[in-house]
Design a protein around this motif. Structure first.
Motif, PDB file in Angstrom:
ATOM      1  N   GLN C 216       0.814  -1.215   0.000  1.00 13.11           N
ATOM      2  CA  GLN C 216       0.000   0.000   0.000  1.00 13.11           C
ATOM      3  C   GLN C 216       0.853   1.274   0.000  1.00 13.11           C
ATOM      4  O   GLN C 216       0.529   2.254  -0.643  1.00 13.11           O
ATOM      5  N   ARG C 217       1.945   1.221   0.756  1.00 14.09           N
ATOM      6  CA  ARG C 217       2.795   2.410   0.868  1.00 14.09           C
ATOM      7  C   ARG C 217       3.721   2.565  -0.335  1.00 14.09           C
ATOM      8  O   ARG C 217       4.326   3.607  -0.537  1.00 14.09           O
ATOM      9  N   GLY C 218       3.872   1.494  -1.119  1.00 14.64           N
ATOM     10  CA  GLY C 218       4.701   1.586  -2.320  1.00 14.64           C
ATOM     11  C   GLY C 218       6.184   1.672  -2.044  1.00 14.64           C
ATOM     12  O   GLY C 218       6.914   2.355  -2.779  1.00 14.64           O
ATOM     13  N   LYS C 220      10.112   0.626  -2.061  1.00 17.74           N
ATOM     14  CA  LYS C 220      10.899   0.049  -3.152  1.00 17.74           C
ATOM     15  C   LYS C 220      11.832  -1.060  -2.664  1.00 17.74           C
ATOM     16  O   LYS C 220      12.551  -1.680  -3.462  1.00 17.74           O
ATOM     17  N   ARG C 245      15.270  -5.543  -3.105  1.00 16.43           N
ATOM     18  CA  ARG C 245      14.591  -4.589  -3.967  1.00 16.43           C
ATOM     19  C   ARG C 245      13.352  -5.220  -4.591  1.00 16.43           C
ATOM     20  O   ARG C 245      13.382  -6.372  -5.010  1.00 16.43           O
ATOM     21  N   HIS C 248       7.144  -2.117  -8.683  1.00 13.94           N
ATOM     22  CA  HIS C 248       5.689  -1.953  -8.674  1.00 13.94           C
ATOM     23  C   HIS C 248       4.981  -3.203  -9.199  1.00 13.94           C
ATOM     24  O   HIS C 248       3.801  -3.400  -8.950  1.00 13.94           O
TER      25      HIS C 248
ATOM     26  N   LEU D 202      11.746   5.510   4.619  1.00  9.52           N
ATOM     27  CA  LEU D 202      10.327   5.681   4.948  1.00  9.52           C
ATOM     28  C   LEU D 202       9.550   4.381   4.730  1.00  9.52           C
ATOM     29  O   LEU D 202       9.895   3.631   3.825  1.00  9.52           O
ATOM     30  N   ASP D 234       6.245  13.720   4.353  1.00  9.35           N
ATOM     31  CA  ASP D 234       6.855  12.390   4.273  1.00  9.35           C
ATOM     32  C   ASP D 234       5.871  11.289   3.906  1.00  9.35           C
ATOM     33  O   ASP D 234       6.136  10.105   4.137  1.00  9.35           O
ATOM     34  N   GLU D 235       4.728  11.667   3.328  1.00 10.10           N
ATOM     35  CA  GLU D 235       3.722  10.672   2.971  1.00 10.10           C
ATOM     36  C   GLU D 235       3.507  10.566   1.463  1.00 10.10           C
ATOM     37  O   GLU D 235       2.709   9.763   1.003  1.00 10.10           O
ATOM     38  N   GLY D 236       4.208  11.389   0.683  1.00  7.13           N
ATOM     39  CA  GLY D 236       4.006  11.392  -0.762  1.00  7.13           C
ATOM     40  C   GLY D 236       4.492  10.116  -1.423  1.00  7.13           C
ATOM     41  O   GLY D 236       5.241   9.338  -0.831  1.00  7.13           O
ATOM     42  N   ILE D 238       6.449   7.342  -3.136  1.00  6.28           N
ATOM     43  CA  ILE D 238       7.883   7.049  -3.113  1.00  6.28           C
ATOM     44  C   ILE D 238       8.387   6.742  -4.517  1.00  6.28           C
ATOM     45  O   ILE D 238       7.804   5.914  -5.222  1.00  6.28           O
ATOM     46  N   ILE D 239       9.479   7.395  -4.914  1.00  4.69           N
ATOM     47  CA  ILE D 239      10.070   7.145  -6.232  1.00  4.69           C
ATOM     48  C   ILE D 239      11.221   6.156  -6.117  1.00  4.69           C
ATOM     49  O   ILE D 239      11.357   5.231  -6.908  1.00  4.69           O
ATOM     50  N   GLU D 240      12.066   6.326  -5.114  1.00  6.20           N
ATOM     51  CA  GLU D 240      13.245   5.464  -4.992  1.00  6.20           C
ATOM     52  C   GLU D 240      13.716   5.455  -3.540  1.00  6.20           C
ATOM     53  O   GLU D 240      13.561   6.441  -2.810  1.00  6.20           O
ATOM     54  N   ARG D 284      -1.172   6.613  -4.078  1.00  5.91           N
ATOM     55  CA  ARG D 284      -0.143   6.940  -3.101  1.00  5.91           C
ATOM     56  C   ARG D 284       1.208   6.332  -3.462  1.00  5.91           C
ATOM     57  O   ARG D 284       2.159   6.465  -2.702  1.00  5.91           O
ATOM     58  N   THR D 285       1.276   5.611  -4.594  1.00  2.00           N
ATOM     59  CA  THR D 285       2.522   4.941  -4.968  1.00  2.00           C
ATOM     60  C   THR D 285       2.945   5.367  -6.367  1.00  2.00           C
ATOM     61  O   THR D 285       2.279   6.179  -6.996  1.00  2.00           O
ATOM     62  N   THR D 286       4.070   4.790  -6.817  1.00  2.00           N
ATOM     63  CA  THR D 286       4.521   5.103  -8.170  1.00  2.00           C
ATOM     64  C   THR D 286       4.807   3.826  -8.953  1.00  2.00           C
ATOM     65  O   THR D 286       5.142   2.795  -8.379  1.00  2.00           O
ATOM     66  N   VAL D 287       4.693   3.953 -10.251  1.00  2.00           N
ATOM     67  CA  VAL D 287       5.180   2.948 -11.194  1.00  2.00           C
ATOM     68  C   VAL D 287       6.468   3.534 -11.773  1.00  2.00           C
ATOM     69  O   VAL D 287       6.471   4.675 -12.217  1.00  2.00           O
ATOM     70  N   VAL D 288       7.562   2.798 -11.709  1.00  2.00           N
ATOM     71  CA  VAL D 288       8.829   3.300 -12.253  1.00  2.00           C
ATOM     72  C   VAL D 288       9.289   2.359 -13.351  1.00  2.00           C
ATOM     73  O   VAL D 288       9.676   1.219 -13.092  1.00  2.00           O
TER      74      VAL D 288
END
Lengths: 289, 289, 289, 289
Positions: C216-218, C220, C245, C248, D202, D234-236, D238-240, D284-288
């Protein structure tokens, strides 16, 4: 021992010379047949005249029944135009795998355990060993164990016996720390890919005694390499590698122990990726989607 | 550019043949002189007749003044008995370092930046380059920059000039991607350790063009190696190594880019550990405490 | 199942308030008794009044016989002066370990396998489970298996039964994915350390469902944490952690699968280090030598 | 400071509800316009009704000129059918980036250095800082530096000034260790994505003082997290993230030092991926890709 897989998922793998419109052609073909692309990866070594690699996972209700027609039509409608080679598989049809092993148990047991818990989409049909030591362990997993001793003199006979054991019932051979060098003749006649695990970070320490030589050279990381076996020992296309940090305190025994963890992890990943049709050979190297 | 260090911290490093009571003798000596051991590491390749290595950090009020006597007494009271070699240093006396570089800036700038922010306990007294390109960057850090061009014909003269630049004012030479091979004569005459960074995971891809060869071989990890430079190119004792994962998508340019991050990280660690007296040479290998 | 260990190797572990001369005193004592220090590690949180931790491995011919006297004399001659606590052990005396497990087999099988191949210096005397599922697997390793079902109502009775099973025959309890929370009363009465593996990188995702919340928090990277169990769930001193690691693409099932590899690796390291007397508790944290 | 990029490479990014034929439609459209797909990635959270994400890199001679028509036609011919949002960009048009920083230089200098050497496909148009300390360093890179002091009272005015500095000339804001919390109003009005680097893994240690709290909790790895800044600190998404191993020996200062290396590495990767249109927000998450 077979792992469960999703139904109606097909996999298409294509290797050809790159040129315009390949993705469009492939996706139009699949869409036209009612297939929905679930995931798709592609790689080109150069847009014009380079080598092109594609792996597509698609969902198609009634796949098993549709597969023969799909294959025939893809060959005539797409492959004839784009050239190269392709493979269409039903993901539910797990590859049949034979594991070769000598005395070290760590790679073998890890593969058997992962297959049992459904982590590896393969059916282990046979274990072959040149030593009887691991028979009981293998029996515990319900897999047939064949003891085929090998000496310098009996090697041709032993390899003949191994080929007979495998004939017509295997899609992949995995050398899970099998300490005999397979002959070029065997590799030629077996007719399916052979994955080997080498206990070093190739090309460093190719050949015998890698941990001894790693200790002498004082490297700070030791590794393992899973690769397709070819005639040229330790020179086949690399599928996966990994390393672990070691210190001056570690003697050869400790390096061997630490290395075993990396060996089994690297081999398990390589076998999984192969069984999921993720590994495409590109000359001396691989593309891993 | 010098990094601040704690006052009154001394470091004792010992290399000798192992035997009973060495730690007891060393710690009794230090305790008897009022020194309190802050940290201590030791390693032996075998309890009887093996090689023994010790690094001890101790706190001694008034260390700077006491050091000459301490050194003399340790030599006569301890070292004479246990044999081998030892070194006693005031941690506040930062080693004087000369950096050699060609055109790639990543290792050089990272070392200068880390020295400036106090991460590396060293004083950079000079940068030497066979190219003028990085003069302005180095000037920004307030460090003298000497351009010493090198061609095949002028190499002996150039090395002579370099030796004169260094004479009497350097404790360590760091080759921060210096693309000239230093002659055995230079290494012999420079009289201080020389650390080099090689852009591969040695012993894989020793020599020229490691990233090109890594691409051809299809390795799944690329690495970097910091080692002491010796006459035998890329064969000196390894101080530190690390790797980073790469995929089939990465061409040589991308490998070079990704490798630069590993090179600078590995070199910075090796230089820091050397300057903290953590690296002891053990034949062709190192002990890193 | 016991792992072989070297003979005549003793281990001394000391935790006390720091002050001058502790190392000198300890090493003089050992030297005076004919012991040769093989390896020694120490750590201090501050030279004056900080907490001091020491672990020394020494070789002493006839150790087993000498141990009681050694212990008594160390207590009166050294420990009385430096204070704190100490432990003296014969490395050949493998700790007796009881493994608790529920249904997930990966941590349990990995520990049993490592113990069998001599990687973990411990004797597994018993496996306890609240489910019968893993009985056959455990039998294959020749270790007794006790099925102790636990429901909300029967928990006090079940814990009582577990304590009786363990009484007087265990040095360490390992929770190898045991899905019941042990009561404070149990932890109090068991009288030996309890190591737990939590399937997240603590303090992130403490409590239930860590992989679901990681998805849920995503994040990595996903991780695992081995720690000593205390009354405060997931708050005990951390022994070891590691991460892997993820992308997504990984759903909760895939996170769970990938996490299992990290869980078993982290737990095996923590148990090994504990059995080698490398882990010293420092309040809410640990020192790991 | 702009990085060179290949000519005639376009990037198409699509986010929509999944359904059959999207890939076929997109690839047919591109093929029909003479574009050759160089690379393509896609991800679906579920084949029917899930969220679908696509990133395609294509080669189209004369791209810059063709782009407006391409965009209009894609909107009417494809996007209208598949729904969702899309973005078409010329890879040669580097995003314009403004860097915010306070006093720590490591993230800022690393981004400026990577941009200068062509590693980051972006144009740094401005550095903004609430402290004057780094003005000279930034000047060395030829980038304008604006000192905008911020106190509790002047924050609204300062943010207004910052917004004016950015107005109409920025595609991305990067907080390179900017120690002020931006108001929800600022984030709302700035109109472009804002990437922040947080100095912990995080969701562990959100908020202030993460290294202090990491030390207290005794974690064995410390980390850094790059994420899109949102109203909720700190809730946005996450990219990496990445971590580095630390031991009990490391105090808070050493954790901070070691963490700096991870912070700059993680932030550089996140910024690069964003500038290459690889990061797609999914709730709330990302696809990278």
């Amino acid at each position: 021992m077979t792992a469960p897989v999703e139904a109606d998922i097909g996999r298409l793998v294509v290797s050809c010379t790159d040129g315009p419109g390949i993705v469009a052609r492939v996706s139009a073909f699949l869409h036209g047949r009612g297939a929905n692309i679930v995931q798709s990866d592609q790689f080109s070594t150069g847009p014009v005249g380079g080598r092109f690699f594609l792996r597509t996972e698609f969902h198609l209700p009634g796949l098993a029944k549709a597969l023969p027609d799909l294959e025939r039509d893809f060959a005539s409608q797409v492959a004839r135009t784009v050239g190269g080679t392709f493979q269409l598989r039903d993901a539910a049809e797990a590859p049949r795998v034979v594991l070769f092993v000598s005395r070290y148990d760590h790679c073998l047991l890890d593969l058997l355990w992962r297959a049992r818990r459904g982590e590896l989409p393969m059916t282990v049909v046979q274990v072959v060993s040149n030593h009887p030591d691991l028979a009981a362990d293998v029996a515990g997993f319900g897999v047939p164990f064949a003891h085929v001793p090998v000496t310098r003199d009996t090697k041709p006979v032993a390899e003949q016996r191994e080929l007979e054991l495998l004939a017509g019932r295997v899609d992949l051979v995995v050398l899970a720390r099998y300490m005999q060098v397979l002959s070029a003749d065997f590799l030629d006649r077996v007719g399916v890919p052979v994955i080997n695990i080498h206990h070093s970070f190739l090309p460093a320490f190719a050949g015998a005694g890698p941990y001894e030589r790693a200790k002498q050279r004082g490297v700070k990381l030791i590794g393992a390499t899973a690769h397709y076996a070819t005639e040229d020992l330790d020179e086949g296309p690399i599928i996966e590698q990994d390393v672990v940090r070691v210190s001056h305190r570690a003697g050869v025994a400790e390096l061997t122990r630490a290395g075993a963890d990396i060996e089994r992890a690297v081999l398990a990943r390589a076998v999984r990726w192969h069984c999921e049709d993720r590994v495409l050979v590109d000359g001396r190297t691989t593309v891993v989607f």
